[in-house]
Design a protein around this motif. Structure first.
Motif, PDB file in Angstrom:
ATOM      1  N   THR A  50       0.811  -1.216   0.000  1.00  8.14           N
ATOM      2  CA  THR A  50       0.000   0.000   0.000  1.00  8.14           C
ATOM      3  C   THR A  50       0.842   1.263   0.000  1.00  8.14           C
ATOM      4  OG1 THR A  50      -0.135  -0.153   2.409  1.00  8.14           O
ATOM      5  CG2 THR A  50      -1.923  -1.136   1.142  1.00  8.14           C
ATOM      6  N   THR A  51       2.027   1.218   0.607  1.00  8.66           N
ATOM      7  CA  THR A  51       2.842   2.426   0.685  1.00  8.66           C
ATOM      8  C   THR A  51       3.678   2.635  -0.558  1.00  8.66           C
ATOM      9  OG1 THR A  51       4.644   1.223   1.772  1.00  8.66           O
ATOM     10  CG2 THR A  51       2.975   2.228   3.184  1.00  8.66           C
ATOM     11  N   CYS A  91       6.708   1.936  -0.729  1.00 11.80           N
ATOM     12  CA  CYS A  91       8.011   2.344  -0.208  1.00 11.80           C
ATOM     13  C   CYS A  91       8.917   1.122  -0.149  1.00 11.80           C
ATOM     14  CB  CYS A  91       7.863   2.976   1.174  1.00 11.80           C
ATOM     15  SG  CYS A  91       9.439   3.421   1.941  1.00 11.80           S
ATOM     16  N   VAL A 124       0.185   4.249   6.008  1.00 12.88           N
ATOM     17  CA  VAL A 124      -0.004   5.188   4.909  1.00 12.88           C
ATOM     18  C   VAL A 124      -0.256   6.582   5.475  1.00 12.88           C
ATOM     19  CG1 VAL A 124      -1.414   5.761   2.894  1.00 12.88           C
ATOM     20  CG2 VAL A 124      -0.909   3.378   3.436  1.00 12.88           C
ATOM     21  N   ASP A 125       0.377   7.571   4.887  1.00 16.65           N
ATOM     22  CA  ASP A 125       0.212   8.960   5.316  1.00 16.65           C
ATOM     23  C   ASP A 125      -1.084   9.511   4.720  1.00 16.65           C
ATOM     24  OD1 ASP A 125       0.421  11.545   6.130  1.00 16.65           O
ATOM     25  OD2 ASP A 125       2.323  11.974   5.127  1.00 16.65           O
ATOM     26  N   SER A 132      -0.421  13.184   2.768  1.00 16.40           N
ATOM     27  CA  SER A 132       0.858  13.217   2.066  1.00 16.40           C
ATOM     28  C   SER A 132       0.933  14.443   1.165  1.00 16.40           C
ATOM     29  CB  SER A 132       1.019  11.949   1.225  1.00 16.40           C
ATOM     30  OG  SER A 132       2.207  12.003   0.472  1.00 16.40           O
ATOM     31  N   LYS A 184       3.720   7.875  -0.112  1.00 16.30           N
ATOM     32  CA  LYS A 184       2.601   7.578   0.776  1.00 16.30           C
ATOM     33  C   LYS A 184       3.039   6.967   2.098  1.00 16.30           C
ATOM     34  CE  LYS A 184      -0.823   6.964  -2.872  1.00 16.30           C
ATOM     35  NZ  LYS A 184      -1.620   8.141  -2.433  1.00 16.30           N
ATOM     36  N   CYS A 185       4.335   6.761   2.304  1.00 14.46           N
ATOM     37  CA  CYS A 185       4.818   6.144   3.534  1.00 14.46           C
ATOM     38  C   CYS A 185       4.808   7.166   4.660  1.00 14.46           C
ATOM     39  CB  CYS A 185       6.215   5.581   3.319  1.00 14.46           C
ATOM     40  SG  CYS A 185       6.937   4.828   4.808  1.00 14.46           S
ATOM     41  N   ASN A 244       7.695  10.146   5.484  1.00  6.71           N
ATOM     42  CA  ASN A 244       7.215  11.525   5.466  1.00  6.71           C
ATOM     43  C   ASN A 244       7.399  12.194   6.819  1.00  6.71           C
ATOM     44  OD1 ASN A 244       6.515  11.146   2.831  1.00  6.71           O
ATOM     45  ND2 ASN A 244       4.329  10.901   3.216  1.00  6.71           N
TER      46      ASN A 244
END
Length: 230
Positions: free
Chosen positions: A68-69, A71, A79-80, A83, A89-90, A94
């Motif tokens: 999902t991330t 990363c 997930v951020d 973002s 999206k990590c 972030n």
């Protein structure tokens, strides 16, 4: 005596069993799609969607894992939700970047985050065309196929599942090809029609509101008290 050099490539452990499972599940779902003529009932497409989801589960297990991330450092991290634009999206990366950590670089996606979702309209012909693509690529798959072929198979099967899922939704008298299960707007221009399409057309044809610029107000000098009478 010279012995031939053996390849260092090793077939993944579960790939033969999963490939056999994929080829055993796909014909059943394909027959369900081909046995429908014209516009089938939503309940029939519901059974097709269930069968295609089982095929997708097998194809997903054959393909490289997606996170999902996206990363490479924290593939299974949180997930951020906020973002910034241009960031990944990590949430962990972030947070380090927000704190000014010089070691926190931009996270590089290691694979696509989501599987393919084909654009509308969702029709039976589109589902048939997608099933033909799936059958062709699955026929060419073998134990030593590259990961990209298995990833493409998972995307195609997910697209077929999406089409069948949309066709399984309850249909209304709007006969909208883009939104089969959408409500009807009885007061739409030109007669009752799909509510989603009517709202989209209204927003598209409505001019933007005028922008009012506030002018700076002039400050009134304070009134001087009257002087003494002579």
């Amino acid at each position: 005596m010279d012995f031939p050099q053996h390849s260092t490539y090793r077939v993944p452990t579960k790939r033969p069993a999963l490939l056999k499972e994929l080829r055993s599940r796909l014909p059943s779902a394909d027959d369900r799609v081909r046995n429908l003529h014209g516009h089938g009932d939503p309940t029939e497409y519901e059974a097709i969607a269930d069968a295609l989801y089982r095929v997708f589960t097998t194809a997903r297990n054959l393909a490289p894992e997606r996170h999902t991330t996206g990363c490479s450092t924290h593939p299974k991290g949180p997930v951020d939700p906020q973002s910034p634009q241009g960031w990944g999206k990590c949430l962990l990366c972030n947070s380090n970047r927000r704190a000014g950590n010089p070691r926190a670089g931009q996270d590089v996606p290691n694979s696509p985050l989501q599987y393919e979702v084909p654009p509308p309209p969702y029709t039976h012909d589109a589902l048939l065309a997608r099933m033909r693509q799936i059958n062709e690529i699955v026929y060419e798959l073998h134990y030593r196929s590259p990961d990209e072929d298995f990833a493409l198979t998972a995307d195609l099967v997910h697209g077929a599942f999406t089409i069948a899922r949309e066709l399984s939704r309850p249909r209304t008298s709007s006969q909208c090809r883009r939104h089969p299960g959408a409500p009807i707007d009885p007061d739409a221009r030109g007669g009752p029609r799909c509510l989603f399409c009517a709202v989209a057309d209204h927003r598209r044809n409505t001019p933007p509101p005028p922008q009012i610029r506030d002018r700076p107000r002039r400050t009134t000098p304070p009134r001087q008290p009257p002087g003494p009478l002579s």
